[in-house]
Design an enzyme around this catalytic site. Sequence first.
Site, mmCIF file in Angstrom:
data_model
loop_
_atom_site.group_PDB
_atom_site.id
_atom_site.type_symbol
_atom_site.label_atom_id
_atom_site.label_comp_id
_atom_site.label_asym_id
_atom_site.label_seq_id
_atom_site.Cartn_x
_atom_site.Cartn_y
_atom_site.Cartn_z
ATOM 1 N N LYS A 87 -11.158 -4.656 -2.759
ATOM 2 C CA LYS A 87 -11.925 -3.411 -2.703
ATOM 3 C C LYS A 87 -11.096 -2.239 -3.196
ATOM 4 C CE LYS A 87 -12.996 -4.236 1.757
ATOM 5 N NZ LYS A 87 -13.785 -4.769 2.874
ATOM 6 N N LYS B 279 -5.532 -10.646 -6.502
ATOM 7 C CA LYS B 279 -6.727 -10.975 -5.715
ATOM 8 C C LYS B 279 -7.832 -9.952 -5.974
ATOM 9 C CE LYS B 279 -5.868 -8.341 -1.545
ATOM 10 N NZ LYS B 279 -5.789 -8.182 -0.124
ATOM 11 N N LYS C 260 0.824 -1.212 0.000
ATOM 12 C CA LYS C 260 0.000 0.000 0.000
ATOM 13 C C LYS C 260 0.854 1.257 0.000
ATOM 14 C CE LYS C 260 -4.308 -1.681 1.990
ATOM 15 N NZ LYS C 260 -5.296 -1.520 3.050
#
Length: 332
Positions: A198, A195, A112
């Site tokens: 969201k 994957k 991230k």
Amino acid sequence: KPRVLSGIQSTADSFHLGNYLGALRYWVDMQQDNEAFYFIADLHAITVEHDPKLLRERTRRSAAQLLALGIDPERSTLFVQSQVPEHAQLSWVLECLTGFGEANRMTQFKDKSAKQGADRVSVGLFTYPVLQAADILLYQADAVPVGEDQRQHLELTRNLAQRFNSRFGKTFVVPGAHIVKDTAKIYDLQEPGAKMSKSASSPAGIIELLDDPKVSAKKIRSAVTDTGREIVYDPETKPGVSNLLVIYSAVTARTVADLERDYQGKGYGDLKKDLAAVLTDFLTPIREQVRSYLDDPAELDKVLSRGAERAREVASATLRQVYERVGFLPRA
Ligand code: TYM
């Protein structure tokens, strides 16, 4: 009864199929034989930039989805993380037991922060896994049902529990991860190497539980498939088709082998058409239920507030013990 605990972030309007197949359906199953604690991780949700009004709405929507999926608040303790202050309190103590290098090795943080740049990333995102450890250890959970992407955080949790126990005396249950291999990682429909996520997937890559069924059907139809035409499970050479087979199998409780047999001699189009229909049947009643829960937000808030009360009983007992063991002076 053994204790289970798990959490989910309220960072989107809808949960997606990866959340459901990788984790939430086990939450529902495990209510039967365990004492279950399930929560909406709104403290974790603010580790990235957010809109306050939207967060509140998404927290309610998350609760409505969990109830619609079958979490029974009479049987399990369902609550919102920020309503139980002990999470943040234990997190601080655990932060002081976590090595900087140890936290720095968490791959989710690395991924991230690489995307956002060091100056935009918050310290909260860095300590995120420690808060997660606090979530789990407060409830003395034996098992934590999650998807594969949470494995490293669970490992950190176990290490912190052991470290605390050996330094200050046996206080925490060392929890195990409950990761069911078959569906531990559901992939992005457009990018079957990544994957379903969201935050990282394009809208076409994820099936949202609250999507209009027509939209889900379209997403399935336009899912990336592989060269060749056989419908066989082979994640190496056929990641797209394999992902569809895994989803199909999980939603219908039919084995992948059984599906392969059924689709011998048929094409990708047939598989997608049937999967879209199966998903529509599965998602339609859930969407209706979610809507009806959202029609009465006051009742929803009441359910959550009862859950928080029950959670606090357990959490405060653990925290009291922790404070005593680390040497904080009790209030006279
Ligand atoms: P979150 O909100 O990202 O995801 C919720 C759950 O869904 C699983 N999951 C998946 N499983 C299979 N395939 C996928 N593509 C997929 N995407 C998501 C996740 O593994 C997770 O189980 N850090 C946690 C929330 C959390 C938590 C906790 C979990 C906070 N505190 C304590 C357990 C215990 C998270 O971000 O999950």
